[in-house]
Design a protein around this motif. Structure first.
Motif, PDB file in Angstrom:
ATOM      1  N   GLN A   1      29.935 -13.464   8.878  1.00  9.59           N
ATOM      2  CA  GLN A   1      30.698 -14.884   9.143  1.00  9.59           C
ATOM      3  C   GLN A   1      29.293 -15.671   9.455  1.00  9.59           C
TER       4      GLN A   1
ATOM      5  N   ARG B   1      30.438 -19.858  17.305  1.00 10.59           N
ATOM      6  CA  ARG B   1      31.543 -20.353  16.323  1.00 10.59           C
ATOM      7  C   ARG B   1      31.240 -21.088  15.032  1.00 10.59           C
TER       8      ARG B   1
ATOM      9  N   TRP C   1      27.929 -18.858   7.622  1.00  9.67           N
ATOM     10  CA  TRP C   1      27.966 -20.015   8.386  1.00  9.67           C
ATOM     11  C   TRP C   1      26.745 -20.775   8.351  1.00  9.67           C
TER      12      TRP C   1
ATOM     13  N   ALA D   1      29.775  -5.742   4.698  1.00 11.14           N
ATOM     14  CA  ALA D   1      30.880  -6.286   4.769  1.00 11.14           C
ATOM     15  C   ALA D   1      31.559  -6.644   3.200  1.00 11.14           C
TER      16      ALA D   1
ATOM     17  N   ASP E   1      35.434  -6.684   4.114  1.00  9.57           N
ATOM     18  CA  ASP E   1      35.504  -7.004   5.618  1.00  9.57           C
ATOM     19  C   ASP E   1      34.929  -8.249   5.759  1.00  9.57           C
ATOM     20  N   PHE E   2      35.539  -9.511   5.382  1.00  4.19           N
ATOM     21  CA  PHE E   2      35.148 -10.551   5.653  1.00  4.19           C
ATOM     22  C   PHE E   2      35.123 -11.459   6.774  1.00  4.19           C
ATOM     23  N   GLU E   3      35.782 -10.697   7.801  1.00  2.00           N
ATOM     24  CA  GLU E   3      35.693 -11.280   9.084  1.00  2.00           C
ATOM     25  C   GLU E   3      34.746 -10.661  10.172  1.00  2.00           C
ATOM     26  N   SER E   4      33.645  -9.929   9.516  1.00  3.79           N
ATOM     27  CA  SER E   4      32.615  -9.256  10.435  1.00  3.79           C
ATOM     28  C   SER E   4      31.721 -10.179  10.929  1.00  3.79           C
ATOM     29  N   PHE E   5      31.345 -10.092  12.171  1.00  2.00           N
ATOM     30  CA  PHE E   5      30.382 -10.999  12.749  1.00  2.00           C
ATOM     31  C   PHE E   5      29.196 -11.246  11.885  1.00  2.00           C
TER      32      PHE E   5
ATOM     33  N   SER F   1      26.144  -8.081   6.128  1.00  2.00           N
ATOM     34  CA  SER F   1      26.568  -8.855   5.366  1.00  2.00           C
ATOM     35  C   SER F   1      27.012  -7.944   4.086  1.00  2.00           C
TER      36      SER F   1
END
Length: 291
Positions: A101, A165, A105, A89, A94-98, A86
């Protein structure tokens, strides 16, 4: 004023326990907090059966810090990976990195529990609360046992953590909010929700514990602050310290055993235990065996 005194008395009931009793309840809390059988139910039932004072919801919540130690220790590699990923990121935008994310969430999915906890705080900590009655605890155990059975029968246990998800985490977070009711079980509710979404048993447990980290930490910190405001004396704090030590050791053993178990077996033993426990409690309440 009488109602306020009732709330305070319920929150600090554990001060009437001895050190041996506190150690015993710390072990019970440490094991049942992380196994899907409801720690709040056992912390309500065990003292009643032994003729001990109800230690109170605040004691149970504060003792979750012991469970936090167990979870952080066992999943340290995952937590370090999420934290490091995080931060990287954020640095690289890189806010789409797993890792980013998933961390984001997990935080968002904790909000339903926070909102529900604030709304029910008075009811949960007041003495004579219907939510802490044996009837309510027994019914919650029974219902959650049946729901866990349904996931074993109907769900396909194929998904792994990388497939999670945002909607999955939100649904599991909503299930976690239900764990405020004694007998539901935070780990049981989130495990059941993750299994119903198709995750493998050990992966469902991993998601359950990672998502539970903020909730466990917030509940523990909040109750420590509440106990501080009640001017808990040195004896009370020493009782908590002894309970936390016992709970921390038992939590680590419990989480290690649960993960090994779920890698090899189904949750049917927990289903059977919860259903039998729920029926026994409802029967005990109906006959007056447990007031």
């Amino acid at each position: 004023m009488a109602d306020a005194a009732c709330v305070v008395g319920s929150a600090t009931g554990f001060v009437d326990l001895g050190y041996g009793q506190t150690v015993f309840l710390g072990i019970v809390q440490g094991i049942t907090e992380l196994v899907p059988v409801s720690s709040s139910a056992h912390m309500r039932i065990v003292p009643a059966l032994l003729g001990w004072p109800d230690p109170g919801a605040a004691f149970s919540a504060a003792m979750q810090m012991a469970a936090l130690v167990g979870v952080v220790t066992y999943f340290w590699k995952d937590i370090r990976g999420l934290a490091g990923g995080s931060l990287a990121a954020l640095k690289n935008r890189d806010f789409e990195s797993f890792p980013f994310q998933l961390t984001l969430w997990i935080g968002i999915s904790t909000l339903p529990l926070v909102v529900a906890g604030l709304a029910l705080a008075h009811s949960l900590n007041s003495c004579g609360s219907p939510l802490r009655s044996i009837w309510a605890v027994g019914l919650a155990c029974l219902v959650m046992g049946l729901l866990l059975a349904a996931t074993e029968i109907l769900a396909r246990h194929r998904r792994a953590l990388p497939s999670v998800r945002p909607l999955d985490l939100l649904l599991i977070g909503l299930a976690q909010a239900g764990a405020l009711i004694p007998g539901v079980s935070r780990s049981g509710a989130t495990l059941t929700a993750a299994l119903s979404l198709g995750f493998k048993r050990e992966e469902a447990a991993r998601i359950s514990f990672l998502l539970g980290l903020p909730a466990i930490a917030l509940a523990g910190i909040k109750e420590f602050w509440e106990l501080h405001k009640l001017s808990l004396d040195g004896h009370g704090w020493s009782l908590l310290a002894v309970g936390l030590l016992a709970g921390g050791i038992s939590s680590l053993i419990a989480i290690w055993g649960l993960m090994r178990f779920l890698e090899r077996f189904s949750t049917w033993p927990f289903v059977i235990y919860r259903i039998l426990l729920g029926l026994a409690l409802i029967g005990a309440a109906a006959t007056g065996l447990i007031a």
